[in-house]
Scaffold this motif. Structure first.
Motif, PDB file in Angstrom:
ATOM      1  N   GLY A 176       0.815  -1.215   0.000  1.00 25.17           N
ATOM      2  CA  GLY A 176       0.000   0.000   0.000  1.00 25.17           C
ATOM      3  C   GLY A 176       0.846   1.261   0.000  1.00 25.17           C
ATOM      4  N   LEU A 177       1.979   1.234   0.696  1.00 23.65           N
ATOM      5  CA  LEU A 177       2.877   2.392   0.684  1.00 23.65           C
ATOM      6  C   LEU A 177       3.419   2.663  -0.720  1.00 23.65           C
ATOM      7  N   ILE A 178       3.607   1.595  -1.477  1.00 23.14           N
ATOM      8  CA  ILE A 178       4.115   1.741  -2.840  1.00 23.14           C
ATOM      9  C   ILE A 178       3.070   2.376  -3.750  1.00 23.14           C
ATOM     10  N   ILE A 179       1.802   1.959  -3.614  1.00 23.34           N
ATOM     11  CA  ILE A 179       0.773   2.439  -4.540  1.00 23.34           C
ATOM     12  C   ILE A 179      -0.060   3.601  -3.995  1.00 23.34           C
ATOM     13  N   ALA A 180       0.160   4.013  -2.763  1.00 22.92           N
ATOM     14  CA  ALA A 180      -0.672   5.046  -2.144  1.00 22.92           C
ATOM     15  C   ALA A 180      -0.622   6.374  -2.902  1.00 22.92           C
ATOM     16  N   GLU A 181       0.530   6.741  -3.390  1.00 29.99           N
ATOM     17  CA  GLU A 181       0.654   8.000  -4.140  1.00 29.99           C
ATOM     18  C   GLU A 181      -0.213   7.956  -5.394  1.00 29.99           C
ATOM     19  N   ASP A 182      -0.195   6.827  -6.086  1.00 34.84           N
ATOM     20  CA  ASP A 182      -1.019   6.694  -7.287  1.00 34.84           C
ATOM     21  C   ASP A 182      -2.506   6.693  -6.950  1.00 34.84           C
ATOM     22  N   ARG A 199      -3.892   8.208  -4.394  1.00 31.61           N
ATOM     23  CA  ARG A 199      -4.213   9.587  -4.026  1.00 31.61           C
ATOM     24  C   ARG A 199      -4.375  10.454  -5.271  1.00 31.61           C
ATOM     25  N   LYS A 200      -3.472  10.307  -6.229  1.00 33.91           N
ATOM     26  CA  LYS A 200      -3.564  11.077  -7.472  1.00 33.91           C
ATOM     27  C   LYS A 200      -4.791  10.689  -8.283  1.00 33.91           C
ATOM     28  N   ALA A 201      -5.145   9.403  -8.276  1.00 28.97           N
ATOM     29  CA  ALA A 201      -6.333   8.958  -9.006  1.00 28.97           C
ATOM     30  C   ALA A 201      -7.596   9.584  -8.417  1.00 28.97           C
ATOM     31  N   PHE A 202      -7.681   9.643  -7.101  1.00 26.89           N
ATOM     32  CA  PHE A 202      -8.838  10.272  -6.471  1.00 26.89           C
ATOM     33  C   PHE A 202      -8.875  11.770  -6.746  1.00 26.89           C
ATOM     34  N   LYS A 203      -7.719  12.404  -6.790  1.00 23.87           N
ATOM     35  CA  LYS A 203      -7.679  13.832  -7.112  1.00 23.87           C
ATOM     36  C   LYS A 203      -8.217  14.073  -8.526  1.00 23.87           C
ATOM     37  N   LYS A 204      -7.848  13.197  -9.459  1.00 24.99           N
ATOM     38  CA  LYS A 204      -8.349  13.326 -10.828  1.00 24.99           C
ATOM     39  C   LYS A 204      -9.837  13.009 -10.899  1.00 24.99           C
ATOM     40  N   MET A 205     -10.246  12.001 -10.167  1.00 21.09           N
ATOM     41  CA  MET A 205     -11.643  11.576 -10.204  1.00 21.09           C
ATOM     42  C   MET A 205     -12.574  12.677  -9.688  1.00 21.09           C
ATOM     43  N   PHE A 206     -12.152  13.400  -8.677  1.00 24.28           N
ATOM     44  CA  PHE A 206     -12.982  14.467  -8.112  1.00 24.28           C
ATOM     45  C   PHE A 206     -12.597  15.847  -8.647  1.00 24.28           C
TER      46      PHE A 206
END
Length: 145
Positions: A54-60, A62-69
């Motif tokens: 999860g630490l490896i993919i958490a940044e992605d 977070r960015k996906a949710f930023k794009k989604m909203f």
């Protein structure tokens, strides 16, 4: 200012990783694959593996949710930022209780599990404190205008 942004991002990623790892561990505990959640010193091995992943993919994530909203396109980003950070804190607390302190899920307050009420209140307070520490840049701009 850059250090605060890095710490803020790191804390958000940590919360996302904890949420994902604890919720997946909980889901596996409730299925026929409960053998995958064996513990060493009360810490599920599956949780540790998922937390590191999860630490490896958490940044992605977070960015996906930023794009989604449409976070970057919003004129006022503060409300969605507060909701996002509060939700990360809320899910991380619920997941941690469900994985590490299952006995805390029993007490109820008027029919609602008490740990949900406490997690909601904690998430609110943590969001306010977090905002005071890490989201001062907009307040400084608002005062100067």
């Amino acid at each position: 200012m850059a250090v605060k942004l890095q710490i803020s991002t790191w804390l958000q990623n940590l919360g996302i990783a904890c949420s994902m790892a604890s919720l997946f561990t909980l889901f596996f505990r409730l299925t026929d694959f409960a053998w995958m959640t064996k513990s060493v010193y009360y810490i599920p091995i599956f949780f540790v593996v998922l937390f590191l992943f999860g630490l490896i993919i958490a940044e992605d994530v977070r960015k996906a949710f930023k794009k989604m909203f449409w976070y970057e396109k919003r004129k006022v980003q503060r409300p969605i930022w507060q909701v996002g950070v509060g939700f990360i804190f809320f899910l991380a607390q619920i997941g941690a209780v469900m994985v590490f302190s299952k006995e805390l899920t029993q007490p109820e307050l008027g029919g609602m599990p008490l740990f949900l009420v406490v997690a909601f209140m904690n998430a609110f307070m943590m969001t306010v404190i977090y905002e005071e520490i890490f989201y001062r840049k907009d307040k400084a701009r608002e005062v100067s205008q």
